[in-house]
Design a protein around this motif. Sequence first.
Motif, short mmCIF file in Angstrom:
data_model
loop_
_atom_site.label_atom_id
_atom_site.label_comp_id
_atom_site.label_asym_id
_atom_site.label_seq_id
_atom_site.Cartn_x
_atom_site.Cartn_y
_atom_site.Cartn_z
N MET A 24 46.43 24.72 50.41
CA MET A 24 47.83 24.58 50.06
C MET A 24 48.04 25.02 48.61
N GLN A 25 48.92 25.95 48.41
CA GLN A 25 49.22 26.45 47.07
C GLN A 25 50.07 25.45 46.30
N ASN A 26 49.88 25.42 45.00
CA ASN A 26 50.65 24.56 44.12
C ASN A 26 52.05 25.15 43.97
N PRO A 27 53.11 24.44 44.43
CA PRO A 27 54.47 24.99 44.35
C PRO A 27 55.00 25.06 42.91
N ASN A 28 54.32 24.43 41.97
CA ASN A 28 54.77 24.43 40.57
C ASN A 28 54.18 25.57 39.76
N ILE A 29 53.33 26.39 40.37
CA ILE A 29 52.68 27.50 39.67
C ILE A 29 53.05 28.81 40.36
N THR A 30 53.49 29.79 39.57
CA THR A 30 53.76 31.13 40.08
C THR A 30 53.02 32.14 39.22
N ILE A 31 52.10 32.87 39.84
CA ILE A 31 51.38 33.92 39.12
C ILE A 31 52.34 35.10 38.93
N LEU A 32 52.53 35.51 37.69
CA LEU A 32 53.46 36.60 37.38
C LEU A 32 52.74 37.94 37.20
N LYS A 33 51.55 37.90 36.58
CA LYS A 33 50.85 39.15 36.31
C LYS A 33 49.38 38.86 36.07
N THR A 34 48.52 39.75 36.56
CA THR A 34 47.09 39.67 36.30
C THR A 34 46.63 41.00 35.75
N GLU A 35 46.01 40.96 34.57
CA GLU A 35 45.49 42.16 33.91
C GLU A 35 43.98 42.04 33.79
N ILE A 36 43.26 43.11 34.12
CA ILE A 36 41.81 43.13 33.93
C ILE A 36 41.53 43.51 32.48
N LEU A 37 40.88 42.61 31.74
CA LEU A 37 40.52 42.89 30.35
C LEU A 37 39.15 43.54 30.26
N SER A 38 38.25 43.17 31.20
CA SER A 38 36.91 43.74 31.22
C SER A 38 36.33 43.58 32.61
N ASP A 39 35.61 44.60 33.07
CA ASP A 39 34.87 44.47 34.32
C ASP A 39 33.50 45.11 34.15
N ASN A 40 32.94 44.95 32.95
CA ASN A 40 31.66 45.54 32.61
C ASN A 40 30.50 44.83 33.30
N TRP A 41 30.43 43.52 33.22
CA TRP A 41 29.36 42.75 33.86
C TRP A 41 29.95 41.98 35.04
N TYR A 42 30.91 41.13 34.75
CA TYR A 42 31.74 40.49 35.75
C TYR A 42 33.18 40.81 35.36
N THR A 43 34.16 40.09 35.89
CA THR A 43 35.55 40.44 35.62
C THR A 43 36.24 39.38 34.76
N LEU A 44 36.81 39.84 33.67
CA LEU A 44 37.60 38.99 32.80
C LEU A 44 39.06 39.37 32.99
N ASN A 45 39.85 38.42 33.51
CA ASN A 45 41.27 38.64 33.77
C ASN A 45 42.13 37.87 32.78
N LYS A 46 43.26 38.46 32.43
CA LYS A 46 44.31 37.74 31.71
C LYS A 46 45.40 37.48 32.74
N VAL A 47 45.69 36.22 32.96
CA VAL A 47 46.66 35.82 33.99
C VAL A 47 47.88 35.20 33.30
N THR A 48 49.04 35.76 33.59
CA THR A 48 50.30 35.21 33.09
C THR A 48 50.97 34.51 34.27
N PHE A 49 51.40 33.26 34.03
CA PHE A 49 51.96 32.46 35.12
C PHE A 49 53.07 31.55 34.60
N SER A 50 53.89 31.12 35.54
CA SER A 50 54.99 30.21 35.25
C SER A 50 54.60 28.82 35.75
#
Length: 193
Positions: free
Chosen positions: A1-27
Amino acid sequence: MQNPNITILKTEILSDNWYTLNKVTFSVLKKDGTSEIQSREAYDRGNGAVILLYNRPSGTVILTRQFRLPTYINGNATGMLTEACAGLLDDDNPEDCIKRETEEETGYKISKVEKVFEAYMSPGSVTEILHFFIAEYSHEMKIADGGGLEEEGENIEVLELIFEESLKMIDNGEIRDAKTIMLLQHLRLKGIM
């Protein structure tokens, strides 16, 4: 069940050299009914599994020791860390993964494992959930030297320690790895060892 109080607005990949580092903007919908925009970074390295091998008759456990760069750059003078055998799931289910990792890292071929719990180890910044296992071992199960896979850059020392000594190693700071401490304490709390 998704949290109705959270909305993911944007996900940016900052690095995927070894594993993946994401910057997530959310409401976030707050208790007072207002919304707030936040950004966080989350490191995605996949999920993993960890196991503590124990031998009741001999009163021993199997741990490993290897160099861990993050501990070295954070003040661990040698960078060496004593820990329970662990690895990333990759495409395996947790049980198959931990059996494979046990053989690669410790040289013990185990067939029966017991899952004891799951835990997020660093939920403020890492997405990984870790599946925790225990298993009995005997010396007859030792089929190889262990040490990890050379192609993965692993150089792992296998340690057989007296269980009571491993608990003292927590107290004196020789064991500082959270997953290992949790599994050692699990054996004690459940009266397994």
